[in-house]
Design a protein around this motif. Sequence first.
Motif, PDB file in Angstrom:
ATOM      1  N   THR A 235      67.227  20.461 -53.165  1.00 15.57           N
ATOM      2  CA  THR A 235      67.261  19.009 -52.970  1.00 15.57           C
ATOM      3  C   THR A 235      68.563  18.631 -52.253  1.00 15.57           C
ATOM      4  O   THR A 235      69.340  19.503 -51.843  1.00 15.57           O
ATOM      5  N   ASP A 236      68.825  17.338 -52.142  1.00 15.63           N
ATOM      6  CA  ASP A 236      70.004  16.881 -51.419  1.00 15.63           C
ATOM      7  C   ASP A 236      71.299  17.474 -51.971  1.00 15.63           C
ATOM      8  O   ASP A 236      72.209  17.806 -51.211  1.00 15.63           O
TER       9      ASP A 236
ATOM     10  N   TYR B  48      56.734  19.238 -51.299  1.00 16.35           N
ATOM     11  CA  TYR B  48      57.795  18.240 -51.175  1.00 16.35           C
ATOM     12  C   TYR B  48      58.028  17.708 -52.584  1.00 16.35           C
ATOM     13  O   TYR B  48      57.088  17.278 -53.263  1.00 16.35           O
TER      14      TYR B  48
ATOM     15  N   GLY C 166      63.521  17.038 -51.847  1.00 17.56           N
ATOM     16  CA  GLY C 166      63.672  18.246 -51.061  1.00 17.56           C
ATOM     17  C   GLY C 166      62.402  19.053 -51.007  1.00 17.56           C
ATOM     18  O   GLY C 166      61.290  18.507 -51.063  1.00 17.56           O
TER      19      GLY C 166
END
Length: 314
Positions: free
Chosen positions: A79-80, A287, A305
């Motif tokens: 993820t981010d 996703y 992410g």
Amino acid sequence: MTTAPFPFRSPSGRALALALLATLSTGAALADTGKLVLTGGVSTVEGPAGGGLTPWAVIGTQATQGEKGVSIHTSRAVTDDYALNAYGAAVAIDDRFELSLARQDFRTGITGSALGLPGLHLKQDILGAKVRVAGDAVLDSDSLMPQIAVGVQFKHLGSTGLDGTLQALGAKRSGADVYVSATKLFLAQGILVNGTLRATKANQGGLLGFGATLGGADNRYELHPEISVAYLVRRDLAVGVEYRSMPNKLQTAGRAAGLGEGLRAGDWKDIFIAWAPSKNVSLTAAYVDLGTIVPATTNQRKQRGVYVSAQFAF
């Protein structure tokens, strides 16, 4: 990602690991013809068969009635601000019982650095058991009867530099989830629907401990729903969505610690595609939206992410 031997050090962990191995040499015959492709689900990030995020009532591996089977899996979510690696194995007996082992390795990234623990990895071991108690997803596909299973997951978070923080929040490093799942397969229409109800006090699935007591936080078990819907585009390809409601027990403790909403948790969701190039192999990509994870250190960003997973089942 490299995988190491399962590092279960507790007597119960070693006992279940030995039980998994023992089932391969005793009892029912090894899986032969196997199940219809993808009807046994894939391996979740916690080990049991299901979708990527939530368990289903199906029993994993290729074993059908009177057989035993084994599966192994590896997966990664990025993820981010975070990354999660997971790997594990499961054994199924008579298409009724499932035992699973999984290890999760969570890279804390910016949060670890903010806590003065750069490079911090949180590692969680999960021991699971599931039993089908009613119905058969395939044989009952022309009726309204779903397959129903109950399961339990014993979770233990390894000791790290985060121990003192969790203790101050009143969170434990070990806990157990209990769940019941109902899976309905509409075979003619190519649609699978699953609903799971989980009793849990796990924070972020257990990666941030279990429960909280600081500031009078509610430390009791909560019931949380989980939903999956999948459509079989063709016999070897499925697309679907998942939703998993998450406890928010650290939120009150975070307020008491002066962090405002900085420990608020969000629900997990994904949109996935699963492909089975053969009856023994399945590949999944998704996703994912894992909501907020320690938003105090991530500028309130939602953790979105990608997720990829591979399963080998026999």
